[in-house]
Design a protein around this motif. Structure first.
Motif, PDB file in Angstrom:
ATOM      1  N   ILE A  83      20.547   1.013  14.228  1.00  0.00           N
ATOM      2  CA  ILE A  83      20.821   2.450  14.143  1.00  0.00           C
ATOM      3  C   ILE A  83      22.318   2.697  13.986  1.00  0.00           C
ATOM      4  CG2 ILE A  83      20.618   4.685  15.300  1.00  0.00           C
ATOM      5  CD1 ILE A  83      17.964   3.634  14.202  1.00  0.00           C
ATOM      6  N   ILE A  84      23.147   1.935  14.693  1.00  0.00           N
ATOM      7  CA  ILE A  84      24.600   2.091  14.518  1.00  0.00           C
ATOM      8  C   ILE A  84      24.966   1.866  13.054  1.00  0.00           C
ATOM      9  CG2 ILE A  84      26.859   1.091  15.063  1.00  0.00           C
ATOM     10  CD1 ILE A  84      25.770   0.593  17.927  1.00  0.00           C
ATOM     11  N   ASP A  85      24.432   0.811  12.456  1.00  0.00           N
ATOM     12  CA  ASP A  85      24.715   0.540  11.043  1.00  0.00           C
ATOM     13  C   ASP A  85      24.172   1.651  10.146  1.00  0.00           C
ATOM     14  OD1 ASP A  85      25.989  -1.790  11.773  1.00  0.00           O
ATOM     15  OD2 ASP A  85      24.290  -3.095  11.269  1.00  0.00           O
ATOM     16  N   ARG A  86      23.009   2.179  10.489  1.00  0.00           N
ATOM     17  CA  ARG A  86      22.430   3.267   9.699  1.00  0.00           C
ATOM     18  C   ARG A  86      23.324   4.510   9.752  1.00  0.00           C
ATOM     19  NH1 ARG A  86      19.705   4.568   5.300  1.00  0.00           N
ATOM     20  NH2 ARG A  86      18.543   6.482   5.567  1.00  0.00           N
ATOM     21  N   TYR A  87      23.818   4.838  10.935  1.00  0.00           N
ATOM     22  CA  TYR A  87      24.745   5.968  11.055  1.00  0.00           C
ATOM     23  C   TYR A  87      25.975   5.741  10.176  1.00  0.00           C
ATOM     24  CZ  TYR A  87      22.731   8.728  14.891  1.00  0.00           C
ATOM     25  OH  TYR A  87      21.949   9.553  15.653  1.00  0.00           O
ATOM     26  N   ARG A  88      26.503   4.540  10.209  1.00  0.00           N
ATOM     27  CA  ARG A  88      27.713   4.249   9.422  1.00  0.00           C
ATOM     28  C   ARG A  88      27.466   4.379   7.923  1.00  0.00           C
ATOM     29  NH1 ARG A  88      29.473  -1.246  12.318  1.00  0.00           N
ATOM     30  NH2 ARG A  88      30.342  -0.386  14.225  1.00  0.00           N
ATOM     31  N   ALA A 132      24.856   6.079   6.350  1.00  0.00           N
ATOM     32  CA  ALA A 132      24.172   7.265   5.842  1.00  0.00           C
ATOM     33  C   ALA A 132      24.747   8.593   6.308  1.00  0.00           C
ATOM     34  CB  ALA A 132      22.693   7.210   6.230  1.00  0.00           C
ATOM     35  N   THR A 133      25.605   8.592   7.321  1.00  0.00           N
ATOM     36  CA  THR A 133      26.103   9.859   7.852  1.00  0.00           C
ATOM     37  C   THR A 133      27.627   9.896   7.774  1.00  0.00           C
ATOM     38  OG1 THR A 133      26.400   9.171  10.157  1.00  0.00           O
ATOM     39  CG2 THR A 133      24.163   9.817   9.498  1.00  0.00           C
ATOM     40  N   ILE A 134      28.197  10.974   8.309  1.00  0.00           N
ATOM     41  CA  ILE A 134      29.662  11.073   8.310  1.00  0.00           C
ATOM     42  C   ILE A 134      30.292  10.235   9.415  1.00  0.00           C
ATOM     43  CG2 ILE A 134      29.766  13.338   7.226  1.00  0.00           C
ATOM     44  CD1 ILE A 134      30.312  14.519  10.040  1.00  0.00           C
ATOM     45  N   ALA A 135      29.477   9.564  10.232  1.00  0.00           N
ATOM     46  CA  ALA A 135      29.982   8.760  11.346  1.00  0.00           C
ATOM     47  C   ALA A 135      30.401   7.379  10.856  1.00  0.00           C
ATOM     48  CB  ALA A 135      28.913   8.658  12.427  1.00  0.00           C
ATOM     49  N   LEU A 136      31.365   7.339   9.956  1.00  0.00           N
ATOM     50  CA  LEU A 136      31.755   6.087   9.319  1.00  0.00           C
ATOM     51  C   LEU A 136      32.252   5.040  10.309  1.00  0.00           C
ATOM     52  CD1 LEU A 136      33.556   7.590   6.188  1.00  0.00           C
ATOM     53  CD2 LEU A 136      31.225   6.694   6.352  1.00  0.00           C
ATOM     54  N   GLY A 137      33.008   5.449  11.306  1.00  0.00           N
ATOM     55  CA  GLY A 137      33.547   4.495  12.261  1.00  0.00           C
ATOM     56  C   GLY A 137      32.756   4.407  13.549  1.00  0.00           C
ATOM     57  N   TYR A 138      31.539   4.935  13.552  1.00  0.00           N
ATOM     58  CA  TYR A 138      30.726   4.979  14.765  1.00  0.00           C
ATOM     59  C   TYR A 138      30.432   3.575  15.269  1.00  0.00           C
ATOM     60  CZ  TYR A 138      26.728   6.108  17.780  1.00  0.00           C
ATOM     61  OH  TYR A 138      25.870   6.236  18.837  1.00  0.00           O
ATOM     62  N   THR A 139      30.674   3.359  16.562  1.00  0.00           N
ATOM     63  CA  THR A 139      30.410   2.056  17.165  1.00  0.00           C
ATOM     64  C   THR A 139      29.361   2.125  18.263  1.00  0.00           C
ATOM     65  OG1 THR A 139      32.216   2.367  18.747  1.00  0.00           O
ATOM     66  CG2 THR A 139      32.752   1.226  16.668  1.00  0.00           C
ATOM     67  N   GLY A 140      28.767   3.275  18.439  1.00  0.00           N
ATOM     68  CA  GLY A 140      27.783   3.458  19.501  1.00  0.00           C
ATOM     69  C   GLY A 140      28.384   4.233  20.654  1.00  0.00           C
ATOM     70  N   ASP A 141      27.540   4.566  21.606  1.00  0.00           N
ATOM     71  CA  ASP A 141      27.943   5.370  22.757  1.00  0.00           C
ATOM     72  C   ASP A 141      28.388   4.473  23.910  1.00  0.00           C
ATOM     73  OD1 ASP A 141      26.787   7.291  21.136  1.00  0.00           O
ATOM     74  OD2 ASP A 141      25.209   7.836  22.552  1.00  0.00           O
ATOM     75  N   SER A 142      29.254   5.012  24.762  1.00  0.00           N
ATOM     76  CA  SER A 142      29.506   4.350  26.040  1.00  0.00           C
ATOM     77  C   SER A 142      28.281   4.605  26.921  1.00  0.00           C
ATOM     78  CB  SER A 142      30.768   4.905  26.706  1.00  0.00           C
ATOM     79  OG  SER A 142      30.555   6.241  27.117  1.00  0.00           O
ATOM     80  N   VAL A 143      28.132   3.814  27.955  1.00  0.00           N
ATOM     81  CA  VAL A 143      26.989   3.991  28.851  1.00  0.00           C
ATOM     82  C   VAL A 143      27.065   5.351  29.540  1.00  0.00           C
ATOM     83  CG1 VAL A 143      25.785   3.093  30.888  1.00  0.00           C
ATOM     84  CG2 VAL A 143      26.681   1.509  29.147  1.00  0.00           C
ATOM     85  N   LEU A 188      22.186  18.923  14.843  1.00  0.00           N
ATOM     86  CA  LEU A 188      20.965  18.129  15.013  1.00  0.00           C
ATOM     87  C   LEU A 188      20.169  18.059  13.714  1.00  0.00           C
ATOM     88  CD1 LEU A 188      18.989  16.533  16.743  1.00  0.00           C
ATOM     89  CD2 LEU A 188      18.011  18.715  17.508  1.00  0.00           C
ATOM     90  N   THR A 189      19.992  19.177  13.052  1.00  0.00           N
ATOM     91  CA  THR A 189      19.203  19.202  11.813  1.00  0.00           C
ATOM     92  C   THR A 189      19.809  18.284  10.760  1.00  0.00           C
ATOM     93  OG1 THR A 189      18.544  21.484  12.290  1.00  0.00           O
ATOM     94  CG2 THR A 189      18.264  20.714  10.020  1.00  0.00           C
ATOM     95  N   LEU A 190      21.109  18.429  10.498  1.00  0.00           N
ATOM     96  CA  LEU A 190      21.755  17.582   9.487  1.00  0.00           C
ATOM     97  C   LEU A 190      21.783  16.123   9.915  1.00  0.00           C
ATOM     98  CD1 LEU A 190      24.732  19.762   8.205  1.00  0.00           C
ATOM     99  CD2 LEU A 190      22.533  19.306   7.102  1.00  0.00           C
ATOM    100  N   ASN A 191      21.950  15.875  11.197  1.00  0.00           N
ATOM    101  CA  ASN A 191      21.958  14.509  11.690  1.00  0.00           C
ATOM    102  C   ASN A 191      20.638  13.822  11.391  1.00  0.00           C
ATOM    103  OD1 ASN A 191      22.070  12.199  13.565  1.00  0.00           O
ATOM    104  ND2 ASN A 191      23.900  13.230  14.340  1.00  0.00           N
ATOM    105  N   VAL A 192      19.528  14.520  11.645  1.00  0.00           N
ATOM    106  CA  VAL A 192      18.201  13.945  11.367  1.00  0.00           C
ATOM    107  C   VAL A 192      18.007  13.748   9.864  1.00  0.00           C
ATOM    108  CG1 VAL A 192      15.712  14.392  11.487  1.00  0.00           C
ATOM    109  CG2 VAL A 192      17.160  14.829  13.490  1.00  0.00           C
ATOM    110  N   VAL A 193      18.353  14.769   9.076  1.00  0.00           N
ATOM    111  CA  VAL A 193      18.204  14.656   7.617  1.00  0.00           C
ATOM    112  C   VAL A 193      18.987  13.462   7.098  1.00  0.00           C
ATOM    113  CG1 VAL A 193      18.833  15.746   5.410  1.00  0.00           C
ATOM    114  CG2 VAL A 193      17.676  17.083   7.179  1.00  0.00           C
ATOM    115  N   MET A 194      20.241  13.342   7.516  1.00  0.00           N
ATOM    116  CA  MET A 194      21.097  12.285   6.978  1.00  0.00           C
ATOM    117  C   MET A 194      20.705  10.908   7.500  1.00  0.00           C
ATOM    118  SD  MET A 194      22.887  13.787   4.795  1.00  0.00           S
ATOM    119  CE  MET A 194      24.164  12.612   4.384  1.00  0.00           C
ATOM    120  N   LEU A 195      20.110  10.838   8.666  1.00  0.00           N
ATOM    121  CA  LEU A 195      19.658   9.554   9.195  1.00  0.00           C
ATOM    122  C   LEU A 195      18.377   9.102   8.507  1.00  0.00           C
ATOM    123  CD1 LEU A 195      20.508   7.488  11.333  1.00  0.00           C
ATOM    124  CD2 LEU A 195      18.995   8.649  12.932  1.00  0.00           C
TER     125      LEU A 195
END
Length: 191
Positions: free
Chosen positions: A108-113, A115-126, A170-177
């Motif tokens: 999912i992290i790779d998918r976000y990177r 397909a979405t604007i979260a290019l540098g996303y590395t996941g959430d902290s706990v 949320l809507t765009l996040n789901v669409v883009m994912l």
């Protein structure tokens, strides 16, 4: 002392919620997620869209998690109407916690990177994941008490606010994912 009514969310339900959150946090730590932001501190609010996003207690994606609570309350009411509200809350927490674990998996992290604007996303902290579930539970509790029109209105307001503030919601996040649209990606990037 009186016993809680079947219509209440009781201490036992909250204990189960706490155990689910503890289990989720343990799984995320076991999977190598950072307990807090690698910046070394925890902020109540992080409003920038940078490497600190999804690392603190709240950010621009917090309204999405509150909306998850609205939606899970509605789903529980439709599917589990005969069950006590506490059981429906536990159901919602299980779904949200499972999503947090999945969301922080490499796939999912790779998918976000990609397909979405979260290019540098590395996941959430706990801590961010734990609070994401807590924000969802807050949304659930709000939807349980508020009139439907107020809950729907608040969801729309949250979607419009985050659309305006960060060109995402949320809507765009789901669409883009699920099925990325290049025109949306370009618009989100400021093009």
């Amino acid at each position: 002392m009186s016993r809680p009514s079947i219509r209440d969310i009781g201490a036992r339900d909250w204990l189960i919620v706490a155990l689910i959150l503890t289990l989720m946090a343990g799984v995320l730590l076991w999977a190598g997620r950072s307990p807090i932001c690698t910046c070394g501190y925890v902020a109540l609010w992080h409003g920038a869209l940078d490497s600190g996003n999804s690392q603190h207690i709240a950010d621009w994606y917090t309204p999405s998690h509150i909306i998850h609570g609205f939606l899970f309350y509605a789903l529980g009411w439709l599917v589990l109407r005969a069950r006590a509200p506490g059981e429906r809350l536990i159901f919602a927490v299980i779904i949200e916690a499972a999503w947090e674990v999945l969301e922080n998996s490499p796939i999912i992290i790779d998918r976000y990177r990609e397909a979405t604007i979260a290019l540098g996303y590395t996941g959430d902290s706990v801590i961010n994941s734990v609070f994401d579930v807590a924000w969802m539970a807050l949304g659930f509790a709000f939807a349980r008490r508020a009139p439907i029109r107020v809950t729907v209105g608040l969801a729309i307001a949250f979607e419009l606010l985050t659309l305006w503030a960060i060109r995402d919601n949320l809507t765009l996040n789901v669409v883009m994912l699920v099925s990325p649209i290049e025109a949306i990606r370009l618009w989100q990037q400021g093009g």
